[in-house]
Scaffold this motif. Structure first.
Motif, PDB file in Angstrom:
ATOM      1  N   VAL A 131      46.384  47.374  28.870  1.00 28.98           N
ATOM      2  CA  VAL A 131      47.791  47.497  29.514  1.00 28.98           C
ATOM      3  C   VAL A 131      48.824  47.825  28.423  1.00 28.98           C
ATOM      4  CG1 VAL A 131      47.356  45.709  31.102  1.00 28.98           C
ATOM      5  CG2 VAL A 131      47.720  45.066  28.908  1.00 28.98           C
ATOM      6  N   MET A 159      45.532  39.967  28.722  1.00 29.84           N
ATOM      7  CA  MET A 159      45.886  40.313  30.031  1.00 29.84           C
ATOM      8  C   MET A 159      45.381  39.451  31.266  1.00 29.84           C
ATOM      9  SD  MET A 159      43.965  44.092  30.461  1.00 29.84           S
ATOM     10  CE  MET A 159      42.305  43.960  31.203  1.00 29.84           C
ATOM     11  N   ALA A 165      45.423  37.277  34.214  1.00 35.76           N
ATOM     12  CA  ALA A 165      46.050  36.911  35.310  1.00 35.76           C
ATOM     13  C   ALA A 165      46.588  35.689  35.674  1.00 35.76           C
ATOM     14  CB  ALA A 165      45.689  37.648  36.736  1.00 35.76           C
ATOM     15  N   ARG A 177      42.885  48.086  37.276  1.00 29.78           N
ATOM     16  CA  ARG A 177      41.775  49.017  36.417  1.00 29.78           C
ATOM     17  C   ARG A 177      40.713  48.051  35.872  1.00 29.78           C
ATOM     18  NH1 ARG A 177      41.007  52.013  32.131  1.00 29.78           N
ATOM     19  NH2 ARG A 177      42.700  51.231  30.950  1.00 29.78           N
ATOM     20  N   VAL A 198      36.986  42.140  34.080  1.00 31.91           N
ATOM     21  CA  VAL A 198      38.303  41.907  33.572  1.00 31.91           C
ATOM     22  C   VAL A 198      39.140  43.174  33.959  1.00 31.91           C
ATOM     23  CG1 VAL A 198      39.841  40.956  31.756  1.00 31.91           C
ATOM     24  CG2 VAL A 198      37.493  40.246  31.910  1.00 31.91           C
ATOM     25  N   GLY A 199      40.036  43.080  34.808  1.00 33.16           N
ATOM     26  CA  GLY A 199      40.805  44.175  35.153  1.00 33.16           C
ATOM     27  C   GLY A 199      42.277  44.023  34.726  1.00 33.16           C
ATOM     28  N   THR A 200      42.912  44.790  34.639  1.00 35.12           N
ATOM     29  CA  THR A 200      44.639  44.906  34.348  1.00 35.12           C
ATOM     30  C   THR A 200      45.191  43.956  35.157  1.00 35.12           C
ATOM     31  OG1 THR A 200      44.963  46.759  35.492  1.00 35.12           O
ATOM     32  CG2 THR A 200      44.563  47.088  32.894  1.00 35.12           C
ATOM     33  N   ASN A 201      44.855  43.716  36.326  1.00 35.15           N
ATOM     34  CA  ASN A 201      45.357  42.497  37.138  1.00 35.15           C
ATOM     35  C   ASN A 201      44.896  41.085  37.567  1.00 35.15           C
ATOM     36  OD1 ASN A 201      47.990  44.471  37.212  1.00 35.15           O
ATOM     37  ND2 ASN A 201      47.107  45.438  38.977  1.00 35.15           N
ATOM     38  N   GLY A 202      43.747  41.370  37.195  1.00 30.13           N
ATOM     39  CA  GLY A 202      42.960  40.042  37.507  1.00 30.13           C
ATOM     40  C   GLY A 202      41.467  40.221  37.251  1.00 30.13           C
ATOM     41  N   LYS A 203      40.858  39.036  37.454  1.00 30.05           N
ATOM     42  CA  LYS A 203      39.366  39.170  36.731  1.00 30.05           C
ATOM     43  C   LYS A 203      38.534  38.479  38.030  1.00 30.05           C
ATOM     44  CE  LYS A 203      37.769  35.497  34.086  1.00 30.05           C
ATOM     45  NZ  LYS A 203      37.411  34.790  32.740  1.00 30.05           N
ATOM     46  N   LEU A 204      37.312  39.089  38.114  1.00 32.84           N
ATOM     47  CA  LEU A 204      36.237  38.587  39.012  1.00 32.84           C
ATOM     48  C   LEU A 204      35.109  38.060  38.407  1.00 32.84           C
ATOM     49  CD1 LEU A 204      36.387  41.489  41.680  1.00 32.84           C
ATOM     50  CD2 LEU A 204      37.013  39.252  42.040  1.00 32.84           C
ATOM     51  N   THR A 205      34.606  37.016  38.675  1.00 32.81           N
ATOM     52  CA  THR A 205      33.593  36.458  38.272  1.00 32.81           C
ATOM     53  C   THR A 205      32.437  36.216  39.229  1.00 32.81           C
ATOM     54  OG1 THR A 205      33.591  34.379  38.637  1.00 32.81           O
ATOM     55  CG2 THR A 205      34.558  34.862  36.553  1.00 32.81           C
ATOM     56  N   LEU A 221      29.090  33.878  45.738  1.00 35.32           N
ATOM     57  CA  LEU A 221      29.257  33.452  44.234  1.00 35.32           C
ATOM     58  C   LEU A 221      30.430  33.931  43.595  1.00 35.32           C
ATOM     59  CD1 LEU A 221      25.155  33.476  43.766  1.00 35.32           C
ATOM     60  CD2 LEU A 221      26.833  31.375  43.451  1.00 35.32           C
ATOM     61  N   GLU A 255      34.305  34.437  42.246  1.00 35.16           N
ATOM     62  CA  GLU A 255      35.649  33.741  42.191  1.00 35.16           C
ATOM     63  C   GLU A 255      36.574  34.866  41.655  1.00 35.16           C
ATOM     64  OE1 GLU A 255      35.006  29.155  41.026  1.00 35.16           O
ATOM     65  OE2 GLU A 255      33.911  30.548  39.669  1.00 35.16           O
ATOM     66  N   MET A 256      37.616  34.519  42.245  1.00 32.66           N
ATOM     67  CA  MET A 256      38.832  35.664  41.927  1.00 32.66           C
ATOM     68  C   MET A 256      39.819  35.001  41.015  1.00 32.66           C
ATOM     69  SD  MET A 256      38.758  37.026  45.790  1.00 32.66           S
ATOM     70  CE  MET A 256      37.956  35.563  46.033  1.00 32.66           C
ATOM     71  N   HIS A 257      40.167  35.482  39.693  1.00 35.39           N
ATOM     72  CA  HIS A 257      41.226  34.907  38.993  1.00 35.39           C
ATOM     73  C   HIS A 257      42.271  36.146  39.372  1.00 35.39           C
ATOM     74  CE1 HIS A 257      38.542  32.565  36.000  1.00 35.39           C
ATOM     75  NE2 HIS A 257      37.774  32.845  36.925  1.00 35.39           N
ATOM     76  N   GLU A 258      43.282  35.255  39.730  1.00 33.44           N
ATOM     77  CA  GLU A 258      44.799  36.121  40.202  1.00 33.44           C
ATOM     78  C   GLU A 258      45.867  35.343  39.369  1.00 33.44           C
ATOM     79  OE1 GLU A 258      43.066  37.120  44.631  1.00 33.44           O
ATOM     80  OE2 GLU A 258      43.670  34.924  44.101  1.00 33.44           O
TER      81      GLU A 258
END
Lengths: 355, 355, 355, 355
Positions: free
Chosen positions: A212, A244, A246, C151, C256-263, D272, D274-277
Motif C-alpha cells: 500500500v 494494512m 482492515a 489486491r 491478505v489484501g490491500t483492503n481486507g483479509k480472508l481466512t 469456513l 471469515e472476512m476481515h473488513e
C-alpha cells in the motif's frame, strides 16, 4: 503509616508517555508519580492540566528532572532515538529504569545500556516488552512451562496494525528501524521467551512487499514482512508483520509443541458483543495495540514498581531485549539484501559458503 | 492543589465488601476511602493489614462510622438483610449511597429506601447493578439505542453460576430470596434497561427444577429456573438461571430486534488462549461473576464517585432497581404456586378469570 | 431415455482409490463406474463385495482395463510412482484422465504428462487438487475475484496432519517427495490460484525440524516445515506443514489484501457441537483430510464428469499442477541445502551472486 | 447381480418435494425413484425435464401412483393438509411411508395415521423430523446417552427463520397450525428425543408477539414465540421461534445436564470463511433450513430406505411425532388464551383449580 511508594518520574508525554504517566498516577498503587519531563510545549500544557494538580512536578529538561529530590525511578517513553542516552544517564544517576521498547534501533547502542546497567547491579533496568505482561500470553507461557504441549518446536507470531491511511508510518519508517525492528521485535521477544532465551540463532531470512505504500522503499522498509528464524536447538520461529489490516490490530501467536498447540488471540475480540445483521454475524476487534494491550501496560508498571520496592527479580532480562533487537536487525538486513544470514553454533555470523 | 476526592466509607468487608474496598482504595482515583465498617473480627483483621496502613479508619459500629468526620458517601456491601436499614440511615445522615444489589428481598422494604432517597433529592443513591457498567453491555445498549437492530422485541438473558459442590447455595437460599431474586434480578434489570424502564408487565410465569440440590425445595427454591415476562408494549423477556454450570460462569444476553440481533457473551472467554489438544480445541471461561465482571465494578465505583462529586445524573435509577425486584419476586412466586400471574395495563395485579 | 453417463474406470482401490470408486458409484449421478483396477488381492476382495454387485468389472491388469469396451475416462488413484505412466497410457488410449495429486514427485516426469495431454487437446486431463473443489475455498476465491479484499499481497497456508504415532509417515517419506511436495503442494497450488497462475517465482527458501521423528532425516525430510515463496509481481506466499497436530487435521489459509483479509478454516470445526465441561468449552476438529475434504472429492468427481460429457473447461489447469510441483521441489531442496534459491524474471534459476 | 433397490415414489414436487425427489434419484443409492405424483402443471413440467429422463413415471393422480407396478414405498411431501389422508391410503395399499412433518396440524387426524400404521406392523411408517438425522444433533445425542453431561435437566431449543419481507408466512399461517406447530415442533421433537420420549407433560405455557407482521393475529399466530414445557420427571424444555432473523436461519439447541452442557449450533456457520473488513470480522450463516439441514435430508432418505429393505427399526417412532404435535398445539393454545395448561401424572389435562 501508609506504605512507602516508589518515587517515579515519567520522561516523555507523547502518545505513549501520557498513557504511562496516567497509569503511574491512577493505576499503580505502590508508585507515586512525582515528576514528568517533556520538551514539547503542547505536552507540557496537557501535563499542567492532567498531572500537576495531583502534585507532579513538570520539567522541560531531562537532566534537571533526574535531580528531583527523592526520585528513585524513571519510566522512559520519549522518542526511540533518545531512549539509550536517557537510560544511561538515569542509571548513572542511580535510578531504576523502565524503558519503552526498543532501547535503540542500533544493536551496539542498545548494548551500551546493558553495559551501564551491569555496572549498577542494585538497579532494576528493564525494557518494556508489554506483551510479556499480558494475561493471555502469561497463561500460554504457564501452559508451555508446565509441559502441556510437550516440547515447543515451531513458533509463529505476527504484529499487524490497522491501515493508517494518513501515511504516518512512511515518515515514521525513517527512524523506526524498519518493520522487523519496530513491529516483529515483539514477536521475536516472545519467541525467545517461549523457545528459551538461550536459543542460539542458526539462520535468519526475510522478505517483504510494499503493498500500500511504495514510498516505504526509500527508507528500506516494507508494509508487509515475512521472516524465518532457525535456532541451533532444532526450533523454528516465523513471523509476519503488516501495516494494512482492515479490521484493526491483530497480533497473534501460536506455539506448536510435540503434544499440542497453543494459540494466543487467534480469534481477536474487542468485546463480548456479536452483531447478527443481514450480512451475517460480525464482531469488532481492537483498533490498535493500546486497545489490545492496555491492561498489560498497567501490569508492567505495577510489576516494575514492585521489583524496585521489594528488590525482586525483574520479569524481563535486559540482555534478552538486546538479543531480540539483534534478530530484528538481521531480519531487516535480510529483507534488504535478499540474502539469508547464517550463524555458527556459538552465534557468530558466517558466510553461506562455509555451510 | 490536588483535586478534591470523595470521602467515602465501605460498609461490609466480606467477599464482595473487601473487593469494593480495594477498588475504592486503588482503582478509583477520585475517591478516598476514609473509613470501613464490619462487625466481623476476621474481617477487621484483614482490614488492619490491607486498609489501615493506607489511612482507612476501621469501625465495628455502623452508626459510628456514619459520624466519621467529613464522610460524604457510603458503599454498602453488608449482608442483604442489612442493606435497606443501613441505606436509610446513611441517607438520613446526608450521605450519598451506593448499595449492593438487591436493596432487599422484600419489595416494600426496598421501596422504603426509594422513599427515603426521594426526601433527599440532593443525594446520589444507587443500587449497584454491576452489569450496567460492563463495557460489552454498554456497547450493546448503544447499538440498540442507535437503532442498529430496529425495535427490540424479544429479550433473553441468563445468569448461570458454576456448580459449587459444597452446597453453599442451599444454606444461602434461606435468605437470598430465591434464584429469580438472587440471580435473574440482573437479567430483569437488563431487560428493563434494554426494553424501556417504563415497560408495564402484563404477565409473569416461571418454573424450575432441583437438579442437583433437592434440599433447595425446603427454602422454596430451585437450582435451575426458567421464566417469561410479557410486557403490555408487545415485548417479551425470558430468563434462565442455573447453579450447576460445569465450565464456569456463563451470564449471557441476546436482544432480538426487528432488524437484527445482538448477543452479549454468547461465546464466553476467560482469555485469548486456545488449547489444541488430542481431545480437540478448548478454551476456559471465567470461574465466577467476579472473573466476568470485575472491571464493571471498577467502572461502577468511578462513575458513582463522579456523579457525587460533579452532581451529575446516576447511570441507574433507584426506582428501576425496585421494579426489577418486584418482577423477580413475582417470578419466584409463580415458580412456587405453579400459576401464571397477570397485571392490567397500569400494572395492577389481576386474576386470570378477568382476562 | 435416461441421460448418457460417463463410462469411467477407477485405477487403484487403496485408501483413496476405494473412496473415489464409491464416490463415482454412489455420488456422481452423471458417471457410471464400469471398471476398476488394482493389483492388490485384498483390494480385489473388497471390490468383489462392494463394487462388482453394482456391475463394475474388476481388472488386475491396468492395460486390460484400458481396453474395457466403451470406457471413456479413468480416475487414477494408485501409488504416486505409477501416476504418470498410467496417465500417459490412458491419454494415449484416448481416455479422459483425473489423476490424484501429485502427477509425480519428479518435475520432468510430471511435465511428460502435460506433454502427452497437449497432443490430445480433445481430452480432459486434470490433476485432482481437491481443495480447489472445497466450497469454502471457492467462496473465498469468489470474494477475492470480486475485489472484496483489494489486491491480494500476502498468502499464508498450512497443511497440518494429526500425529500418527505408528510412524507410518517415516516409511511413507521415502517416496512422498518430502513434506513440501506431499503436504504443502496443496497450499502452493492454492497460492497460484489466489495470487495468479502466471505469477513468476523470484525466490524460494525453506527450513524445517524433525520434532517427533528424527528418522525422517534419512529420507531428507522433516515433520515440520516452513517456507517462503516470493513472486516477481510483488506478492508473497508462506507455508507451514506439520505431521504432529494433536487435535486433528488443521489445513488453513489466509489471504491478505490491500483492503481486507480472508481466512479459510482459521477456526476448524468437525460439527456444530460444543461441549461445556469442567475444563472449559471444547469442540472437536476433523481427524484427517478426508474428514475435512470429503465433500470436495465428490464435487471434483462430478465436475470432472461434467467437463468430459459437456466438453467444457476443466476447473484446474494441468500446467499449473506442474508449476506447484516445481515450487514444492524447490522448497524441499532449500530445506535440505539450507540455501535460498533465486530465479530471474522469466523464471530461470540464477545464483545468489548475480543478485 | 446388482443389489435390490427400494422401489419408491415421491408425492408432491413443490419446493420440498422436488428436493426429496432429487435426493432419492441421485443421493440414495439403495433406492430407485420409480414414480412421482403432483397435481400441479408447473411441477409436472419440471419433472418431465428433471425426473422422467431417468425413468421416473409421472402421475397427476395420487391413487393411480399407488398402483404403480412394484411400488414399495412412498415419500409424502405434498401440502400438510393432504399428508394424513395420503399416508393412510399408502399404508392401506401396503406401502412403506416417509411423510414430511407434520402428519397434520390436528392431533386426532395425526393419531389416525398412527392407528392405520399399527394395523400394518410390517410396514415402515415414519414422520420426517429431519433434525434427528443431522450429524451434529446425533453427535450431541450420543454424548448425552453416554452420560457425558450427567442427567439432562433443562433443554432449550429454537427455530428461527430469516425474515421473509414478502410476507409469505402471513398467508402460510392460515394453514400452518401456528408458529409452535410449524417451527417449534422440531424443537419439541428434539426435546422428547433428548429428555426421553416417555416424559409426561406437567404444564405448558406460551406467549408471543407480532413484531413485524401484525396481520398474523388474524390467523391466531405471532412472528416470535416463547414457550415452556414442564415434565413430571423434573425436566424442563423451553423454546423460542422467530420469523425475523436478519442473518439467516439460526436453529440451535442446548442441553443442560447435571455435569455439563452441550450446544448444537450455538455458533452458526455457513462455511469456513471469515472476512476481515473495516467493520470487523464477519461470517455468514445459512439463509434457510435447507442450507442448514440438506445433508440431514439425504441421511433421512438413506436410512428410511435401509429400514425398508432390511426390515430394521426406524430411527423415529411415529407415536413420538404425534406427541410432539400434541405439545405444539397446546403451546399454540396457551399463546392464544394467555393461560397456562396443566396435566396430571398420566398426561390428562386438568384445571388449574385442581392444583
Amino acid at each position: 503509616m501508609a506504605p512507602r511508594r516508589l518515587q517515579i518520574a515519567c520522561a516523555g508525554l507523547g502518545r505513549m508517555g501520557a498513557r504511562h504517566a496516567l497509569n503511574l498516577l491512577n493505576k499503580t498503587p505502590r508508585a507515586q508519580l512525582v515528576a514528568a519531563f517533556t520538551p514539547e510545549p503542547s505536552e507540557i500544557e496537557w501535563a499542567r492540566r492532567e498531572l500537576e494538580p495531583s502534585g507532579v512536578k513538570l520539567y522541560t529538561d531531562y537532566d534537571e528532572m533526574l535531580k528531583h529530590p527523592g526520585l528513585e525511578a524513571v519510566l522512559i517513553a520519549t522518542v526511540t532515538t533518545a531512549h539509550a542516552e536517557e537510560a544511561i544517564k538515569a542509571i548513572e544517576a542511580d535510578k531504576h529504569v523502565l524503558c519503552e521498547k526498543p532501547l535503540s534501533t542500533n544493536v551496539d547502542i542498545a548494548q551500551s545500556v546493558v553495559d551501564a546497567a551491569s555496572r549498577k547491579p542494585h538497579l532494576k533496568v528493564m525494557c518494556g516488552f508489554s506483551r510479556r505482561f499480558d494475561a493471555s500470553y502469561r497463561e500460554a507461557h504457564d501452559h508451555v512451562t508446565s509441559g502441556a504441549i510437550g516440547r515447543p518446536a515451531v513458533f509463529r507470531s505476527q504484529t499487524c496494525d490497522r491501515l493508517d491511511p494518513s501515511g504516518f508510518f512512511v515518515a515514521y519508517a525513517e527512524f523506526s528501524g524498519g518493520i522487523f525492528v519496530d513491529c516483529n521485535i515483539h514477536d521475536i521477544d516472545l519467541a525467545l521467551w517461549f523457545l528459551g532465551e538461550d536459543s542460539v540463532v542458526k539462520s535468519v531470512v526475510a522478505t517483504g512487499v510494499c503493498a500500500v505504500q511504495p514510498e516505504l522503499r526509500k527508507h528500506k522498509d516494507v508494509d508487509n514482512g515475512v521472516g524465518i528464524v532457525e535456532f541451533w536447538n532444532g526450533k523454528i520461529a516465523y513471523f509476519f508483520s503488516s501495516r494494512m489490516m482492515a479490521a484493526g490490530q491483530h497480533d497473534m501467536t501460536e506455539i506448536v509443541g510435540t503434544n499440542g498447540k497453543l494459540t494466543v488471540n487467534a480469534n481477536p475480540v474487542d468485546s463480548l458483543v456479536e452483531m447478527h445483521e443481514t450480512t451475517g454475524i460480525r464482531r469488532t476487534i481492537p483498533p490498535d495495540y493500546w486497545g489490545r494491550f492496555q491492561n498489560a501496560f498497567v501490569t508492567e508498571a505495577n510489576e516494575f514498581t514492585a521489583a524496585c520496592l521489594d528488590n525482586t527479580k525483574l520479569p524481563v532480562r535486559l540482555s534478552s531485549s538486546v538479543q531480540a533487537l539483534r534478530i530484528g536487525c538481521a531480519l531487516q538486513e535480510s529483507l534488504n539484501t535478499g540474502k539469508k544470514i547464517y550463524y555458527d553454533e556459538v552465534g557468530r555470523r558466517i558466510e553461506a559458503a562455509k555451510l
